[in-house]
Design a protein around this motif. Structure first.
Motif, PDB file in Angstrom:
ATOM      1  N   THR A  65       0.843  -1.204   0.000  1.00 36.94           N
ATOM      2  CA  THR A  65       0.000   0.000   0.000  1.00 36.94           C
ATOM      3  C   THR A  65       0.874   1.249   0.000  1.00 36.94           C
ATOM      4  O   THR A  65       0.658   2.178  -0.789  1.00 36.94           O
ATOM      5  N   GLY A  66       1.872   1.281   0.879  1.00 39.32           N
ATOM      6  CA  GLY A  66       2.774   2.432   0.936  1.00 39.32           C
ATOM      7  C   GLY A  66       3.521   2.652  -0.364  1.00 39.32           C
ATOM      8  O   GLY A  66       3.647   3.784  -0.840  1.00 39.32           O
ATOM      9  N   LEU A  67       3.990   1.573  -0.959  1.00 40.65           N
ATOM     10  CA  LEU A  67       4.711   1.702  -2.241  1.00 40.65           C
ATOM     11  C   LEU A  67       3.779   2.148  -3.369  1.00 40.65           C
ATOM     12  O   LEU A  67       4.190   2.926  -4.238  1.00 40.65           O
ATOM     13  N   ALA A  68       2.550   1.685  -3.348  1.00 39.66           N
ATOM     14  CA  ALA A  68       1.576   2.137  -4.349  1.00 39.66           C
ATOM     15  C   ALA A  68       1.313   3.630  -4.193  1.00 39.66           C
ATOM     16  O   ALA A  68       1.220   4.365  -5.186  1.00 39.66           O
ATOM     17  N   TRP A  69       1.206   4.095  -2.951  1.00 36.35           N
ATOM     18  CA  TRP A  69       0.996   5.528  -2.718  1.00 36.35           C
ATOM     19  C   TRP A  69       2.185   6.346  -3.214  1.00 36.35           C
ATOM     20  O   TRP A  69       2.006   7.436  -3.752  1.00 36.35           O
ATOM     21  N   VAL A  70       3.389   5.833  -3.037  1.00 40.43           N
ATOM     22  CA  VAL A  70       4.574   6.539  -3.532  1.00 40.43           C
ATOM     23  C   VAL A  70       4.526   6.625  -5.058  1.00 40.43           C
ATOM     24  O   VAL A  70       4.791   7.679  -5.637  1.00 40.43           O
ATOM     25  N   ALA A  71       4.176   5.530  -5.712  1.00 39.05           N
ATOM     26  CA  ALA A  71       4.077   5.534  -7.178  1.00 39.05           C
ATOM     27  C   ALA A  71       3.022   6.540  -7.639  1.00 39.05           C
ATOM     28  O   ALA A  71       3.255   7.303  -8.591  1.00 39.05           O
ATOM     29  N   LEU A  72       1.876   6.548  -6.983  1.00 42.44           N
ATOM     30  CA  LEU A  72       0.828   7.511  -7.328  1.00 42.44           C
ATOM     31  C   LEU A  72       1.303   8.951  -7.115  1.00 42.44           C
ATOM     32  O   LEU A  72       1.042   9.829  -7.940  1.00 42.44           O
ATOM     33  N   THR A  73       1.992   9.175  -6.018  1.00 44.37           N
ATOM     34  CA  THR A  73       2.490  10.520  -5.699  1.00 44.37           C
ATOM     35  C   THR A  73       3.492  10.992  -6.748  1.00 44.37           C
ATOM     36  O   THR A  73       3.397  12.122  -7.241  1.00 44.37           O
ATOM     37  N   MET A  74       4.431  10.122  -7.091  1.00 42.85           N
ATOM     38  CA  MET A  74       5.437  10.507  -8.083  1.00 42.85           C
ATOM     39  C   MET A  74       4.809  10.731  -9.460  1.00 42.85           C
ATOM     40  O   MET A  74       5.186  11.672 -10.171  1.00 42.85           O
ATOM     41  N   ALA A  75       3.851   9.900  -9.820  1.00 44.18           N
ATOM     42  CA  ALA A  75       3.158  10.088 -11.100  1.00 44.18           C
ATOM     43  C   ALA A  75       2.393  11.407 -11.094  1.00 44.18           C
ATOM     44  O   ALA A  75       2.456  12.182 -12.059  1.00 44.18           O
ATOM     45  N   PHE A  76       1.688  11.677 -10.012  1.00 49.10           N
ATOM     46  CA  PHE A  76       0.929  12.926  -9.908  1.00 49.10           C
ATOM     47  C   PHE A  76       1.860  14.124  -9.987  1.00 49.10           C
ATOM     48  O   PHE A  76       1.613  15.056 -10.763  1.00 49.10           O
ATOM     49  N   GLU A  77       2.917  14.125  -9.174  1.00 52.18           N
ATOM     50  CA  GLU A  77       3.873  15.233  -9.168  1.00 52.18           C
ATOM     51  C   GLU A  77       4.465  15.466 -10.557  1.00 52.18           C
ATOM     52  O   GLU A  77       4.575  16.599 -11.002  1.00 52.18           O
ATOM     53  N   SER A  78       4.842  14.385 -11.211  1.00 52.57           N
ATOM     54  CA  SER A  78       5.476  14.497 -12.521  1.00 52.57           C
ATOM     55  C   SER A  78       4.512  14.999 -13.581  1.00 52.57           C
ATOM     56  O   SER A  78       4.822  15.938 -14.323  1.00 52.57           O
ATOM     57  N   LEU A  79       3.356  14.375 -13.654  1.00 49.52           N
ATOM     58  CA  LEU A  79       2.399  14.722 -14.704  1.00 49.52           C
ATOM     59  C   LEU A  79       1.821  16.115 -14.515  1.00 49.52           C
ATOM     60  O   LEU A  79       1.725  16.885 -15.476  1.00 49.52           O
ATOM     61  N   VAL A  80       1.444  16.453 -13.290  1.00 45.72           N
ATOM     62  CA  VAL A  80       0.904  17.796 -13.037  1.00 45.72           C
ATOM     63  C   VAL A  80       2.001  18.836 -13.239  1.00 45.72           C
ATOM     64  O   VAL A  80       1.777  19.856 -13.886  1.00 45.72           O
TER      65      VAL A  80
END
Length: 126
Positions: A65-80
């Protein structure tokens, strides 16, 4: 996913608070560090409070769960950062550079570890 959205909302509010208040009282670098540390505390508190809702059944599930949240966070930060705000990729990744005093990776570490820490602590208390 819903808990990650809460964490995202906390990050946005934290960033707004940094811009509205911290930068008025501190230089930009200090405000950024304080904001990052505050966000880490908010993440730990939110995950602790929402842990029962996560229904984590194992240590492995908590870590995933924690690693999935990190992936989501990095994707969000990068794309936005790149596509919505129009920042060049070098500027998007600048916050990840520890050599320049950026401590944003600490948020990722806390995000990754928070479900596991909450699972362990709640498991011990039950």
């Amino acid at each position: 996913m819903a808990v990650w959205c809460v964490l995202l909302l906390l990050a946005v509010v934290n960033g707004a608070a940094r811009e509205a208040w911290l930068v008025r009282h501190f230089d930009a670098e200090t405000a950024h560090v304080l904001s990052t540390l505050m966000l880490c505390l908010w993440i730990v508190a939110a995950v602790w409070w929402l842990a029962p809702w996560l229904c984590l059944r194992s240590e492995r599930q908590a870590l995933r769960t924690g690693l999935a949240w990190v992936a989501l966070t990095m994707a969000f930060e990068s794309l936005v950062g790149h596509y919505l705000l129009g920042r060049p990729w070098s500027a998007v990744w600048e916050d990840y550079d520890l050599k320049d005093g950026h401590i944003w990776p600490l948020v990722l570490i806390v995000t990754a570890a928070s479900p596991w820490l909450a699972w362990r602590a709640r498991r011990r208390s039950s």
